[in-house]
Write a protein that holds these residues in place. Structure first.
Motif, PDB file in Angstrom:
ATOM      1  N   THR A  91     104.652  31.352 146.094  1.00 17.99           N
ATOM      2  CA  THR A  91     106.047  31.334 146.524  1.00 17.99           C
ATOM      3  C   THR A  91     106.435  29.964 147.061  1.00 17.99           C
ATOM      4  O   THR A  91     107.513  29.447 146.742  1.00 17.99           O
ATOM      5  N   SER A  92     105.560  29.361 147.855  1.00 14.46           N
ATOM      6  CA  SER A  92     105.895  28.039 148.393  1.00 14.46           C
ATOM      7  C   SER A  92     105.931  26.988 147.285  1.00 14.46           C
ATOM      8  O   SER A  92     106.805  26.112 147.287  1.00 14.46           O
ATOM      9  N   LEU A  93     105.015  27.074 146.327  1.00 21.79           N
ATOM     10  CA  LEU A  93     105.056  26.141 145.200  1.00 21.79           C
ATOM     11  C   LEU A  93     106.313  26.343 144.356  1.00 21.79           C
ATOM     12  O   LEU A  93     106.953  25.368 143.930  1.00 21.79           O
ATOM     13  N   SER A  94     106.670  27.584 144.121  1.00 21.28           N
ATOM     14  CA  SER A  94     107.878  27.870 143.337  1.00 21.28           C
ATOM     15  C   SER A  94     109.130  27.408 144.067  1.00 21.28           C
ATOM     16  O   SER A  94     110.057  26.870 143.444  1.00 21.28           O
TER      17      SER A  94
ATOM     18  N   TRP B 121      88.028  45.977 134.123  1.00 21.72           N
ATOM     19  CA  TRP B 121      89.128  45.179 133.586  1.00 21.72           C
ATOM     20  C   TRP B 121      90.469  45.696 134.100  1.00 21.72           C
ATOM     21  O   TRP B 121      91.326  44.916 134.512  1.00 21.72           O
ATOM     22  N   GLU B 122      90.632  47.003 134.083  1.00 22.94           N
ATOM     23  CA  GLU B 122      91.887  47.588 134.555  1.00 22.94           C
ATOM     24  C   GLU B 122      92.076  47.353 136.052  1.00 22.94           C
ATOM     25  O   GLU B 122      93.193  47.099 136.512  1.00 22.94           O
ATOM     26  N   ALA B 123      90.995  47.404 136.811  1.00 22.82           N
ATOM     27  CA  ALA B 123      91.092  47.153 138.246  1.00 22.82           C
ATOM     28  C   ALA B 123      91.547  45.717 138.511  1.00 22.82           C
ATOM     29  O   ALA B 123      92.364  45.470 139.403  1.00 22.82           O
ATOM     30  N   LYS B 124      91.036  44.773 137.730  1.00 19.21           N
ATOM     31  CA  LYS B 124      91.464  43.373 137.885  1.00 19.21           C
ATOM     32  C   LYS B 124      92.937  43.208 137.516  1.00 19.21           C
ATOM     33  O   LYS B 124      93.669  42.470 138.177  1.00 19.21           O
ATOM     34  N   ILE B 125      93.372  43.879 136.471  1.00 15.78           N
ATOM     35  CA  ILE B 125      94.782  43.805 136.080  1.00 15.78           C
ATOM     36  C   ILE B 125      95.672  44.375 137.182  1.00 15.78           C
ATOM     37  O   ILE B 125      96.718  43.805 137.512  1.00 15.78           O
ATOM     38  N   ILE B 126      95.258  45.475 137.778  1.00 18.67           N
ATOM     39  CA  ILE B 126      96.046  46.069 138.863  1.00 18.67           C
ATOM     40  C   ILE B 126      96.085  45.128 140.063  1.00 18.67           C
ATOM     41  O   ILE B 126      97.123  44.977 140.718  1.00 18.67           O
ATOM     42  N   MET B 127      94.963  44.461 140.344  1.00 19.92           N
ATOM     43  CA  MET B 127      94.942  43.500 141.445  1.00 19.92           C
ATOM     44  C   MET B 127      95.923  42.351 141.172  1.00 19.92           C
ATOM     45  O   MET B 127      96.686  41.951 142.050  1.00 19.92           O
ATOM     46  N   TRP B 128      95.927  41.829 139.946  1.00 15.43           N
ATOM     47  CA  TRP B 128      96.846  40.740 139.618  1.00 15.43           C
ATOM     48  C   TRP B 128      98.296  41.216 139.606  1.00 15.43           C
ATOM     49  O   TRP B 128      99.209  40.453 139.949  1.00 15.43           O
ATOM     50  N   LYS B 129      98.517  42.472 139.237  1.00 17.37           N
ATOM     51  CA  LYS B 129      99.874  43.010 139.317  1.00 17.37           C
ATOM     52  C   LYS B 129     100.343  43.081 140.766  1.00 17.37           C
ATOM     53  O   LYS B 129     101.511  42.818 141.058  1.00 17.37           O
ATOM     54  N   LYS B 130      99.436  43.420 141.678  1.00 13.91           N
ATOM     55  CA  LYS B 130      99.794  43.436 143.098  1.00 13.91           C
ATOM     56  C   LYS B 130     100.148  42.035 143.582  1.00 13.91           C
ATOM     57  O   LYS B 130     101.120  41.850 144.326  1.00 13.91           O
ATOM     58  N   ILE B 131      99.365  41.050 143.165  1.00 13.39           N
ATOM     59  CA  ILE B 131      99.623  39.666 143.574  1.00 13.39           C
ATOM     60  C   ILE B 131     100.973  39.199 143.043  1.00 13.39           C
ATOM     61  O   ILE B 131     101.786  38.620 143.780  1.00 13.39           O
ATOM     62  N   ILE B 132     101.239  39.464 141.781  1.00 14.81           N
ATOM     63  CA  ILE B 132     102.516  39.050 141.198  1.00 14.81           C
ATOM     64  C   ILE B 132     103.665  39.845 141.807  1.00 14.81           C
ATOM     65  O   ILE B 132     104.755  39.306 142.035  1.00 14.81           O
ATOM     66  N   GLY B 133     103.433  41.111 142.120  1.00 12.09           N
ATOM     67  CA  GLY B 133     104.470  41.911 142.773  1.00 12.09           C
ATOM     68  C   GLY B 133     104.818  41.380 144.158  1.00 12.09           C
ATOM     69  O   GLY B 133     105.997  41.297 144.523  1.00 12.09           O
ATOM     70  N   LEU B 134     103.798  41.023 144.935  1.00 12.16           N
ATOM     71  CA  LEU B 134     104.064  40.434 146.256  1.00 12.16           C
ATOM     72  C   LEU B 134     104.784  39.097 146.127  1.00 12.16           C
ATOM     73  O   LEU B 134     105.691  38.789 146.909  1.00 12.16           O
TER      74      LEU B 134
END
Length: 163
Positions: free
Chosen positions: A60-63, A134-147
């Motif tokens: 967010t700060s970089l963006s 693999w699905e757990a990692k995708i869900i983790m990255w979805k959480k990061i992108i969602g936040l």
């Protein structure tokens, strides 16, 4: 008539075989002997760690910094806000970055659903969890992108509202 009946019987047998395969995959995924261990590791892998909470702040700060840099260059090169110019470009750049994060979230969701449909060999089960790493990692990255998206909504609202 005989040919139509044989085609119907063949299709019914193919449906039964397919349903049996799907049921075996479901039983293997959710009712296996190591179900508790699989579920435990799945939950651990999809959990956000310390860097998972820090990464949205950093993104967010970089963006935001990037939107101010691009908005500043637009301030000097283009007249976006009528006759007097202005910093309206900052808000639009922040909004476009926000749209990019939201779009990447949707792409990750689409990929996960597609993989789940392939895993179960059934379109109707595309929203079901496969309990894979693999699905757990995708869900983790979805959480990061969602936040990151939520934080960018706040920043974009402030940017557009204050400038």
């Amino acid at each position: 008539m005989q040919k139509k009946d044989s085609i119907k019987k063949y299709r019914e047998s193919q449906k039964q075989v397919h349903n049996q395969e799907v049921n075996e995959i479901i039983k293997e995924t959710y009712s296996s002997s190591n179900q508790n261990a699989k579920l435990y590791y799945y939950k651990i892998n999809k959990k956000l760690r310390w860097w998972g909470w820090l990464l949205p702040l950093l993104l967010t700060s970089l963006s935001t910094g990037l939107s101010f840099l691009i908005g500043w260059s637009l301030y000097w090169n283009f007249n976006l806000n009528g006759a007097s110019g202005g910093w309206a470009g900052v808000g639009w750049v922040a909004f476009s970055i926000l749209i990019g994060f939201a779009f990447s979230y949707m792409i990750l969701s689409w990929i996960r659903n597609r993989r789940a449909a392939e895993f179960f060999n059934h379109k109707g089960r595309r929203y079901q969890l496969t309990l894979t790493d693999w699905e757990a990692k995708i869900i983790m990255w979805k959480k990061i992108i969602g936040l990151t998206t939520v934080l960018m909504v706040i920043v974009t609202g402030l940017t557009i509202g204050l400038l």
